[in-house]
Write a protein that holds these residues in place. Structure first.
Motif, PDB file in Angstrom:
ATOM      1  N   LEU A   1       0.802  -1.222   0.000  1.00  0.00           N
ATOM      2  CA  LEU A   1       0.000   0.000   0.000  1.00  0.00           C
ATOM      3  C   LEU A   1       0.838   1.277   0.000  1.00  0.00           C
ATOM      4  O   LEU A   1       0.539   2.206  -0.760  1.00  0.00           O
ATOM      5  CB  LEU A   1      -0.960  -0.010   1.193  1.00  0.00           C
ATOM      6  N   PRO A   2       1.882   1.376   0.847  1.00  0.00           N
ATOM      7  CA  PRO A   2       2.663   2.616   0.840  1.00  0.00           C
ATOM      8  C   PRO A   2       3.274   2.936  -0.520  1.00  0.00           C
ATOM      9  O   PRO A   2       3.423   4.104  -0.875  1.00  0.00           O
ATOM     10  CB  PRO A   2       3.752   2.356   1.889  1.00  0.00           C
ATOM     11  N   LYS A   3       3.634   1.900  -1.288  1.00  0.00           N
ATOM     12  CA  LYS A   3       4.240   2.132  -2.589  1.00  0.00           C
ATOM     13  C   LYS A   3       3.253   2.789  -3.548  1.00  0.00           C
ATOM     14  O   LYS A   3       3.638   3.552  -4.434  1.00  0.00           O
ATOM     15  CB  LYS A   3       4.742   0.813  -3.178  1.00  0.00           C
ATOM     16  N   THR A   4       1.977   2.452  -3.374  1.00  0.00           N
ATOM     17  CA  THR A   4       0.951   3.031  -4.241  1.00  0.00           C
ATOM     18  C   THR A   4       0.475   4.374  -3.703  1.00  0.00           C
ATOM     19  O   THR A   4       0.446   5.382  -4.415  1.00  0.00           O
ATOM     20  CB  THR A   4      -0.249   2.077  -4.361  1.00  0.00           C
ATOM     21  N   ILE A   5       0.122   4.395  -2.426  1.00  0.00           N
ATOM     22  CA  ILE A   5      -0.397   5.619  -1.823  1.00  0.00           C
ATOM     23  C   ILE A   5       0.663   6.709  -1.795  1.00  0.00           C
ATOM     24  O   ILE A   5       0.371   7.895  -1.933  1.00  0.00           O
ATOM     25  CB  ILE A   5      -0.916   5.335  -0.395  1.00  0.00           C
ATOM     26  N   GLY A   6       1.928   6.298  -1.612  1.00  0.00           N
ATOM     27  CA  GLY A   6       3.003   7.257  -1.486  1.00  0.00           C
ATOM     28  C   GLY A   6       3.572   7.771  -2.788  1.00  0.00           C
ATOM     29  O   GLY A   6       4.600   8.449  -2.787  1.00  0.00           O
TER      30      GLY A   6
ATOM     31  N   GLU B   1       2.311  11.628  -7.342  1.00  0.00           N
ATOM     32  CA  GLU B   1       1.055  12.200  -7.847  1.00  0.00           C
ATOM     33  C   GLU B   1      -0.061  12.094  -6.805  1.00  0.00           C
ATOM     34  O   GLU B   1      -0.923  12.982  -6.698  1.00  0.00           O
ATOM     35  CB  GLU B   1       0.628  11.518  -9.151  1.00  0.00           C
ATOM     36  N   ASN B   2      -0.041  11.016  -6.004  1.00  0.00           N
ATOM     37  CA  ASN B   2      -1.052  10.866  -4.959  1.00  0.00           C
ATOM     38  C   ASN B   2      -0.800  11.839  -3.815  1.00  0.00           C
ATOM     39  O   ASN B   2      -1.735  12.415  -3.246  1.00  0.00           O
ATOM     40  CB  ASN B   2      -1.071   9.436  -4.436  1.00  0.00           C
ATOM     41  N   LEU B   3       0.469  12.032  -3.449  1.00  0.00           N
ATOM     42  CA  LEU B   3       0.805  12.998  -2.404  1.00  0.00           C
ATOM     43  C   LEU B   3       0.419  14.406  -2.827  1.00  0.00           C
ATOM     44  O   LEU B   3      -0.044  15.216  -2.007  1.00  0.00           O
ATOM     45  CB  LEU B   3       2.299  12.931  -2.092  1.00  0.00           C
ATOM     46  N   ALA B   4       0.598  14.691  -4.109  1.00  0.00           N
ATOM     47  CA  ALA B   4       0.250  16.025  -4.610  1.00  0.00           C
ATOM     48  C   ALA B   4      -1.252  16.270  -4.509  1.00  0.00           C
ATOM     49  O   ALA B   4      -1.687  17.383  -4.171  1.00  0.00           O
ATOM     50  CB  ALA B   4       0.718  16.181  -6.059  1.00  0.00           C
TER      51      ALA B   4
ATOM     52  N   SER C   1       8.887  23.675   1.744  1.00  0.00           N
ATOM     53  CA  SER C   1       8.325  22.604   0.944  1.00  0.00           C
ATOM     54  C   SER C   1       6.897  22.921   0.568  1.00  0.00           C
ATOM     55  O   SER C   1       6.136  23.462   1.361  1.00  0.00           O
ATOM     56  CB  SER C   1       8.375  21.282   1.743  1.00  0.00           C
ATOM     57  N   THR C   2       6.526  22.579  -0.646  1.00  0.00           N
ATOM     58  CA  THR C   2       5.159  22.816  -1.083  1.00  0.00           C
ATOM     59  C   THR C   2       4.255  21.648  -0.788  1.00  0.00           C
ATOM     60  O   THR C   2       3.043  21.723  -0.940  1.00  0.00           O
ATOM     61  CB  THR C   2       5.117  23.109  -2.592  1.00  0.00           C
ATOM     62  N   HIS C   3       4.832  20.520  -0.378  1.00  0.00           N
ATOM     63  CA  HIS C   3       4.005  19.379   0.006  1.00  0.00           C
ATOM     64  C   HIS C   3       4.749  18.537   1.027  1.00  0.00           C
ATOM     65  O   HIS C   3       5.961  18.654   1.197  1.00  0.00           O
ATOM     66  CB  HIS C   3       3.642  18.520  -1.217  1.00  0.00           C
ATOM     67  N   ALA C   4       3.991  17.711   1.728  1.00  0.00           N
ATOM     68  CA  ALA C   4       4.576  16.873   2.768  1.00  0.00           C
ATOM     69  C   ALA C   4       5.234  15.666   2.140  1.00  0.00           C
ATOM     70  O   ALA C   4       4.808  15.161   1.097  1.00  0.00           O
ATOM     71  CB  ALA C   4       3.493  16.430   3.758  1.00  0.00           C
ATOM     72  N   HIS C   5       6.268  15.186   2.798  1.00  0.00           N
ATOM     73  CA  HIS C   5       6.941  13.977   2.338  1.00  0.00           C
ATOM     74  C   HIS C   5       6.642  12.837   3.305  1.00  0.00           C
ATOM     75  O   HIS C   5       6.526  13.056   4.503  1.00  0.00           O
ATOM     76  CB  HIS C   5       8.456  14.201   2.263  1.00  0.00           C
ATOM     77  N   PRO C   6       6.492  11.613   2.811  1.00  0.00           N
ATOM     78  CA  PRO C   6       6.192  10.497   3.698  1.00  0.00           C
ATOM     79  C   PRO C   6       7.360  10.209   4.611  1.00  0.00           C
ATOM     80  O   PRO C   6       8.481  10.537   4.307  1.00  0.00           O
ATOM     81  CB  PRO C   6       5.914   9.336   2.716  1.00  0.00           C
TER      82      PRO C   6
END
Length: 323
Positions: free
Chosen positions: A88-93, A96-99, A318-323
Motif C-alpha cells: 500500500l505505501p508504494k501506491t499511496i506514497g 502524484e497521490n501525495l500532490a 516545501s510545497t508538500h509533505a513527504h512520507p
C-alpha cells in the motif's frame, strides 16, 4: 436526534450533526452498500455505534455501487480476494497521490477571523540579525516569531512538520511545545516569550477521540475541548498578545468557542502532515484561502463562513509533505 431509526433528508442530518457537535457529542458516520446484510455489516455498525454519540449511516446509491464494482473488476479484485498490505505505501506514497492530498489540504484551510494586523507572516530565510558594520556586534533576535504548539502529549509527533515548515521560512522563530502536564510549569517562560514577540502563532492539536469524556452534571459527555491547563495558557496568550496572535485549529474547529476573543483564527480540519504544510503556507500567504466552515461554531461563526485571502508571497519551504 431520536433514538428510533429514521430516514432523514440531508439538510436535517446536517443540522442534527451540528447540534450534536456543539454540545460535545461524538458524531459517527458510516456508509456502505448493505444490499445483503450479513454478520460483517452488523459488527461494523455495532462497532460504530459503540464509539458513542450519534450514528449516521449513509447508503450508497446504485450508481455509486456500480462505479465501485466496475473499478474492482478493472483491477481484477474479484479474482484476488486478498490484498498485500505491505504494498500500500508504494501506491499511496506515489508523488502524484501525495500532490493530490496536498492540494485537498490546501483548499480546506479556512480563515474564520483576520484582524488585518498580522497576516500574512513574512519569511526571513536569513534570520533577524540584520546588517551591521564589521566593528559592530550583532545580536540575533529569537522572539520575532514565537510559535506555541499545544498538544495532548509531548511524546507524539504533533507539530513536528509544522515546526520544520516554519523554520524553513524563518530560521530564527522560537518554537515551544506544551501539553496538559507541562503547561502550568512552562507558563511563565511562554508568556515572557510572547510578550517579547512581534508575532505569535498558537497551533492547537486537539482531535476528538471516541471514549474521551469529561464529567458534567448528570454524567459524562464526549469532550472536544482543550485540557484545562492548556486552555488557561492559551487564554493568557490571547490576553497578552491577542492582536498579534494567530490561532490554528489543527483538527477541531470548535475550539474557538472557548476563546471568543481570538482575533485571527484559521482551521485546517485535520492534523495530518499535509494539513500542517497547508497551514504554514496559508500563514505566510503562499496559497489563497477560500475555504468555508462546514459547521456552525456557536458564538463565533455560522456554517459557510470563510474569508477569501489571496496568495501574496512565494513559497519559502516545501510545497508538500513527504512520507
Amino acid at each position: 436526534m431520536d433514538s428510533v431509526t429514521k430516514i432523514l433528508p440531508l439538510d436535517r442530518i446536517q443540522r442534527e450533526a451540528e447540534n450534536a457537535r456543539a454540545t460535545g457529542q461524538q458524531v459517527i458516520f458510516a456508509n456502505g452498500c448493505f444490499d445483503m446484510l450479513h454478520v460483517g455489516h452488523v459488527r461494523y455498525l455495532q462497532g460504530a455505534k459503540d464509539l458513542g454519540g450519534i450514528l449516521i449511516v449513509a447508503i450508497n446509491s446504485d450508481e455509486s455501487v456500480r462505479k465501485i464494482l466496475e473499478l474492482k473488476a478493472s483491477l481484477g479484485l474479484q479474482r484476488a480476494r486478498l490484498t498485500d498490505l505491505s504494498q500500500l505505501p508504494k501506491t499511496i506514497g506515489k508523488p502524484e497521490n501525495l500532490a493530490v492530498g496536498q492540494r485537498v489540504a490546501d483548499e480546506a484551510v479556512t480563515t474564520v477571523r483576520d484582524n488585518g494586523q498580522m497576516l500574512p507572516l513574512h519569511a526571513n530565510a536569513t534570520g533577524t540579525t540584520g546588517s551591521a558594520l564589521p566593528y559592530q556586534s550583532v545580536v540575533q533576535v529569537r522572539n520575532h516569531l514565537v510559535v506555541v504548539i499545544f498538544s495532548e502529549d509531548l511524546r507524539t509527533d504533533s507539530g513536528r512538520m509544522l515546526e520544520r515548515q516554519i523554520l524553513a521560512r524563518t530560521p530564527d522563530a522560537r518554537v515551544m511545545y506544551v501539553d496538559a502536564r507541562s503547561a502550568a510549569g512552562m507558563s511563565a517562560d511562554v508568556l515572557a516569550a510572547v510578550d517579547a514577540a512581534q508575532q505569535v502563532v498558537a497551533a492547537v492539536y486537539v482531535i476528538p477521540t471516541a471514549g474521551r469524556a469529561i464529567a458534567v452534571a448528570g454524567g459524562l459527555t464526549n469532550s472536544v475541548a482543550m485540557a484545562d491547563a492548556n486552555a488557561a495558557l492559551l487564554n493568557a496568550i490571547l490576553e497578552h498578545a491577542g492582536p498579534r496572535t494567530a490561532m490554528l485549529a489543527m483538527g477541531n474547529p470548535y475550539l474557538a468557542q472557548d476563546f471568543p476573543s481570538v482575533q485571527n483564527y484559521l482551521c485546517t480540519f485535520s492534523n495530518a502532515t499535509v494539513s500542517e504544510v497547508a497551514a504554514v503556507k496559508a500563514l505566510f500567504g503562499e496559497i489563497p484561502t477560500h475555504g468555508h466552515l462546514p459547521v456552525t461554531i456557536p458564538g463565533i461563526a455560522s456554517r459557510g463562513t470563510g474569508l477569501d485571502r489571496p496568495a501574496v508571497n512565494s513559497s519559502g519551504g516545501s510545497t508538500h509533505a513527504h512520507p
